[in-house]
Design a protein around this motif. Structure first.
Motif, PDB file in Angstrom:
ATOM      1  N   UNK A 126       0.809  -1.217   0.000  1.00 39.79           N
ATOM      2  CA  UNK A 126       0.000   0.000   0.000  1.00 39.79           C
ATOM      3  C   UNK A 126       0.846   1.273   0.000  1.00 39.79           C
ATOM      4  N   UNK A 127       2.086   1.144   0.448  1.00 39.14           N
ATOM      5  CA  UNK A 127       2.978   2.300   0.470  1.00 39.14           C
ATOM      6  C   UNK A 127       3.069   2.954  -0.895  1.00 39.14           C
ATOM      7  N   UNK A 128       3.113   2.127  -1.929  1.00 39.22           N
ATOM      8  CA  UNK A 128       3.246   2.660  -3.285  1.00 39.22           C
ATOM      9  C   UNK A 128       1.877   2.805  -3.943  1.00 39.22           C
ATOM     10  N   UNK A 129       1.028   1.793  -3.790  1.00 36.16           N
ATOM     11  CA  UNK A 129      -0.231   1.795  -4.541  1.00 36.16           C
ATOM     12  C   UNK A 129      -1.368   2.496  -3.795  1.00 36.16           C
ATOM     13  N   UNK A 219      16.243   1.719 -14.709  1.00 37.31           N
ATOM     14  CA  UNK A 219      15.028   2.350 -14.176  1.00 37.31           C
ATOM     15  C   UNK A 219      15.419   3.387 -13.135  1.00 37.31           C
ATOM     16  N   UNK A 220      14.877   4.588 -13.254  1.00 33.50           N
ATOM     17  CA  UNK A 220      15.194   5.578 -12.224  1.00 33.50           C
ATOM     18  C   UNK A 220      13.972   5.840 -11.350  1.00 33.50           C
ATOM     19  N   UNK A 221      14.251   6.018 -10.078  1.00 32.97           N
ATOM     20  CA  UNK A 221      13.197   6.279  -9.122  1.00 32.97           C
ATOM     21  C   UNK A 221      13.577   7.486  -8.283  1.00 32.97           C
ATOM     22  N   UNK A 222      12.605   8.344  -8.035  1.00 38.52           N
ATOM     23  CA  UNK A 222      12.870   9.416  -7.069  1.00 38.52           C
ATOM     24  C   UNK A 222      11.601   9.725  -6.287  1.00 38.52           C
ATOM     25  N   UNK A 263       5.495  11.999  -3.106  1.00 39.27           N
ATOM     26  CA  UNK A 263       5.250  11.433  -4.434  1.00 39.27           C
ATOM     27  C   UNK A 263       6.402  10.538  -4.846  1.00 39.27           C
ATOM     28  N   UNK A 264       6.047   9.427  -5.461  1.00 41.47           N
ATOM     29  CA  UNK A 264       7.061   8.483  -5.929  1.00 41.47           C
ATOM     30  C   UNK A 264       6.995   8.441  -7.451  1.00 41.47           C
ATOM     31  N   UNK A 270       4.301   8.917 -12.329  1.00 43.05           N
ATOM     32  CA  UNK A 270       3.880   8.533 -10.973  1.00 43.05           C
ATOM     33  C   UNK A 270       3.861   7.017 -10.811  1.00 43.05           C
ATOM     34  N   UNK A 271       4.559   6.526  -9.787  1.00 43.55           N
ATOM     35  CA  UNK A 271       4.672   5.077  -9.593  1.00 43.55           C
ATOM     36  C   UNK A 271       3.316   4.450  -9.311  1.00 43.55           C
ATOM     37  N   UNK A 272       2.475   5.215  -8.620  1.00 42.66           N
ATOM     38  CA  UNK A 272       1.189   4.691  -8.199  1.00 42.66           C
ATOM     39  C   UNK A 272       0.344   4.242  -9.385  1.00 42.66           C
ATOM     40  N   UNK A 273       0.393   5.032 -10.465  1.00 40.33           N
ATOM     41  CA  UNK A 273      -0.445   4.713 -11.621  1.00 40.33           C
ATOM     42  C   UNK A 273       0.325   4.020 -12.739  1.00 40.33           C
ATOM     43  N   UNK A 274       1.648   4.191 -12.788  1.00 38.79           N
ATOM     44  CA  UNK A 274       2.382   3.695 -13.955  1.00 38.79           C
ATOM     45  C   UNK A 274       3.293   2.503 -13.713  1.00 38.79           C
ATOM     46  N   UNK A 275       3.700   2.252 -12.478  1.00 35.54           N
ATOM     47  CA  UNK A 275       4.649   1.149 -12.253  1.00 35.54           C
ATOM     48  C   UNK A 275       3.922  -0.194 -12.369  1.00 35.54           C
ATOM     49  N   UNK A 276       4.629  -1.185 -12.894  1.00 36.70           N
ATOM     50  CA  UNK A 276       4.070  -2.538 -12.933  1.00 36.70           C
ATOM     51  C   UNK A 276       3.999  -3.068 -11.505  1.00 36.70           C
ATOM     52  N   UNK A 277       3.294  -4.173 -11.315  1.00 40.54           N
ATOM     53  CA  UNK A 277       3.197  -4.682  -9.953  1.00 40.54           C
ATOM     54  C   UNK A 277       4.563  -5.117  -9.415  1.00 40.54           C
ATOM     55  N   UNK A 278       5.366  -5.721 -10.289  1.00 43.98           N
ATOM     56  CA  UNK A 278       6.712  -6.122  -9.875  1.00 43.98           C
ATOM     57  C   UNK A 278       7.544  -4.915  -9.453  1.00 43.98           C
ATOM     58  N   UNK A 279       7.431  -3.839 -10.243  1.00 49.99           N
ATOM     59  CA  UNK A 279       8.171  -2.614  -9.899  1.00 49.99           C
ATOM     60  C   UNK A 279       7.667  -2.015  -8.590  1.00 49.99           C
ATOM     61  N   UNK A 280       6.359  -2.095  -8.392  1.00 45.47           N
ATOM     62  CA  UNK A 280       5.813  -1.564  -7.138  1.00 45.47           C
ATOM     63  C   UNK A 280       6.338  -2.339  -5.931  1.00 45.47           C
ATOM     64  N   UNK A 281       6.470  -3.649  -6.096  1.00 43.37           N
ATOM     65  CA  UNK A 281       7.006  -4.467  -4.994  1.00 43.37           C
ATOM     66  C   UNK A 281       8.437  -4.085  -4.672  1.00 43.37           C
ATOM     67  N   UNK A 282       9.241  -3.896  -5.738  1.00 47.14           N
ATOM     68  CA  UNK A 282      10.639  -3.528  -5.506  1.00 47.14           C
ATOM     69  C   UNK A 282      10.751  -2.133  -4.916  1.00 47.14           C
ATOM     70  N   UNK A 283       9.880  -1.248  -5.369  1.00 44.58           N
ATOM     71  CA  UNK A 283       9.905   0.113  -4.836  1.00 44.58           C
ATOM     72  C   UNK A 283       9.503   0.113  -3.357  1.00 44.58           C
ATOM     73  N   UNK A 284       8.533  -0.735  -3.020  1.00 45.26           N
ATOM     74  CA  UNK A 284       8.133  -0.876  -1.619  1.00 45.26           C
ATOM     75  C   UNK A 284       9.319  -1.326  -0.777  1.00 45.26           C
ATOM     76  N   UNK A 285      10.012  -2.343  -1.290  1.00 47.21           N
ATOM     77  CA  UNK A 285      11.173  -2.852  -0.576  1.00 47.21           C
ATOM     78  C   UNK A 285      12.255  -1.776  -0.456  1.00 47.21           C
ATOM     79  N   UNK A 286      12.468  -1.033  -1.547  1.00 42.55           N
ATOM     80  CA  UNK A 286      13.468   0.044  -1.514  1.00 42.55           C
ATOM     81  C   UNK A 286      13.089   1.109  -0.488  1.00 42.55           C
TER      82      UNK A 286
END
Ligand SMILES: Nc1ncnc2c1ncn2[C@@H]1O[C@H](COP(=O)(O)OP(=O)(O)O)[C@@H](O)[C@H]1O
Ligand SMILES: [Mg+2]
Length: 370
Positions: A126-129, A219-222, A263-264, A270-286
Motif C-alpha cells: 500500500x505504500x506505493x499503490x 530504471x530511475x526512481x525518485x 510522491x514516488x 507517478x509510480x502509483x499509476x504507472x509502475x508494474x506490480x513487480x516494480x511496485x514491490x521492488x519500490x516498496x522494498x526500496x
C-alpha cells in the motif's frame, strides 16, 4: 561506527494463538517457517510490541491478547554494543504497561525508540499503490529518530487539529476559541512540518540508489515531498484563519502537514499509476530499506529487521537478491515464510543463523516452547 543491536532472548505469553514461548534468536538471520495461520506474523508482532509498544498490523492492541486470557506479555533481553537491557510490555484489556530494566521509563517515547525495529510486511504494498497516509507514516517513523522534538510537536499539533475541527463544526468559523487552537497549530504544525521535511530529505537522498541496487539499473526512481503546510509559523496561522469556512464545509482541515504527500516517480511517471506490480514491490522494498538506512544513521545502531511473509511478496529471484542484501546488512533479521526452500542454509552461517518451524502456535527447532 554503529552499535550492534540484537534480541538475545524473548519470552512471549498470551499473544494471539501462540503457546508460551521462550526464544533465543541467532545474532544475524532467523528464519521462521510455517503454513498460513500458524502464528508466524504473531511472533514478529510480539517482537515489535516489546520494542515499540505498538503493533504493525492491529489498530487496537487488545486484539493481540489471546482469546480467553486476561493479558499478553512480552519481555526481551536486548544487547546493544556491550550493554544488556530488559524490556517488557504487558497488555491488558484496557492497559499497556512498559518496564525498562524493571522500572517505569520516563516517557513512552523514550522507551519506544530504545530498540529500533523496521518491519516489512505484505500490507506495505500500500505504500506505493495506496493513499498518502501510509507514506506519511513512513516519514513519521523516520522523523521519530531523526528529530524527536518534531514528534512531540506532531502529537500536540494533532490534538489541537481535532479540537479546532470540533469547534468549527459545533460553533462555526466565528467562534472565539479558534484563535487559541490555531496559535498552537501554527507553532507546533510549523515545527512538525520541519520534521517531515527533514525526514523526506533523508528518504530522497537514499531512495534512488537503494532502488538501483535491487532493480534493473536503467530504471530511475525518485521521491518528492509536497508539503500540505508550511514551516513558517506566521504564514501557517494566516492560512488557518483563511481556511476556516472551507474547513467547516469540508469537515476537515485543508491546510497543514496532515495533507503532506510523498510522491514516488518511476521513469518520470507517478509510480502509483504507472509502475508494474513487480516494480511496485521492488519500490516498496526500496522504501523500507531506505527507512532502515535513515533510522540506522539517526539512531547510530543497526535496527532489527522483520520481514513478514517474504514468500508471498517476491518472486524467487528477487527473494534471493533480498537474501543477499540482508546478509550484507549488519542488522539482526527475522524472516517468516511459508517456503523454507527460499532460504537455503549456507556454509559458515553457523551460530549466526537459526531456523524455526511454527505449527499451531508452537515452535520447534532452535526456538523452544515451554
Ligand atoms: N487474540 C487471538 N487469540 C487467539 N488466536 C488468535 C488471536 N488473534 C488471531 N488469532 C489466530 O492466530 C492465528 C495465527 O495468525 P498469524 O500470526 O497471522 O499466522 P501466520 O502469520 O502464520 O499466517 C490465526 O489462525 C488467527 O486466527
Ligand atoms: Mg502471516
Amino acid at each position: 561506527m554503529k552499535s550492534s543491536l540484537l534480541f538475545e532472548r524473548l519470552s512471549i505469553r498470551g499473544v494471539r494463538n501462540l503457546t508460551a514461548l521462550e526464544l533465543e534468536p541467532a545474532s544475524r538471520l532467523n528464519v521462521i517457517v510455517g503454513d498460513n495461520g500458524q502464528g508466524k506474523t504473531s511472533v514478529l508482532e510480539a517482537l515489535y510490541l516489546v520494542a515499540t509498544t505498538k503493533s504493525f498490523r492491529a489498530e487496537r492492541l487488545g486484539t493481540l491478547i489471546q482469546a480467553g486470557t486476561e493479558q499478553a506479555s512480552v519481555s526481551a533481553v536486548v544487547r546493544e554494543g556491550g550493554m544488556r537491557r530488559e524490556q517488557r510490555t504487558v497488555l491488558g484489556p484496557r492497559s499497556r504497561v512498559v518496564r525498562l530494566d524493571g522500572k517505569a521509563p520516563k516517557s513512552l517515547a523514550g522507551y519506544a525508540t530504545r530498540t529500533p525495529v523496521v518491519v516489512f510486511s505484505p500490507a506495505d504494498l500500500e505504500l506505493v499503490s495506496g493513499g498518502a497516509s501510509g507514506r506519511r507514516r513512513l516519514l513519521d517513523r523516520v522523523a521519530l529518530y531523526l528529530d524527536p522534538p518534531g514528534t512531540d510537536a506532531r502529537l500536540r499539533y494533532e490534538h489541537a487539529l481535532r479540537s479546532r475541527q470540533r469547534v468549527l463544526e459545533e460553533r462555526g468559523p466565528g467562534a472565539r476559541e479558534l484563535d487559541a487552537f490555531e496559535e498552537v497549530m501554527a507553532e507546533d504544525g510549523a515545527r512538525f512540518a520541519l520534521a517531515r521535511e527533514r525526514a523526506a530529505d533523508g528518504v530522497r537522498e537514499r531512495l534512488g540508489a537503494t532502488f538501483a541496487r535491487l532493480a534493473a539499473p536503467e530504471l530511475t526512481v525518485r521521491s518528492s515531498y509536497v508539503a500540505g503546510g508550511t514551516v513558517e509559523r506566521d504564514l501557517f496561522r494566516q492560512r488557518l484563519a483563511a481556511a476556516r469556512a472551507a474547513d467547516t464545509r469540508r469537515g476537515a482541515a485543508t491546510f497543514g502537514p496532515q495533507r503532506d504527500e510523498l510522491e514516488l516517480v518511476i521513469d518520470g511517471r507517478p509510480a502509483r499509476s504507472h509502475a508494474s506490480q513487480g516494480q511496485q514491490r521492488l519500490l516498496t522494498l526500496a522504501l523500507k530499506l531506505t527507512e532502515l538506512d535513515c533510522i540506522r544513521e539517526a539512531r547510530g545502531a543497526h535496527p532489527v529487521l522483520l520481514l513478514d511473509d517474504v514468500s508471498s511478496e517476491l518472486d524467487p529471484e528477487r527473494t534471493l537478491a533480498v537474501h543477499e542484501l540482508l546478509m550484507s546488512t549488519q542488522s539482526q533479521v527475522f524472516v517468516t515464510t511459508t517456503r523454507a526452500d527460499l532460504f537455503p542454509e549456507r556454509p559458515r552461517e553457523g551460530s549466526e543463523r537459526a531456523d524455526f518451524r511454527l505449527t499451531a502456535g508452537a515452535l520447534s527447532g532452535a526456538l523452544r516452547g515451554v
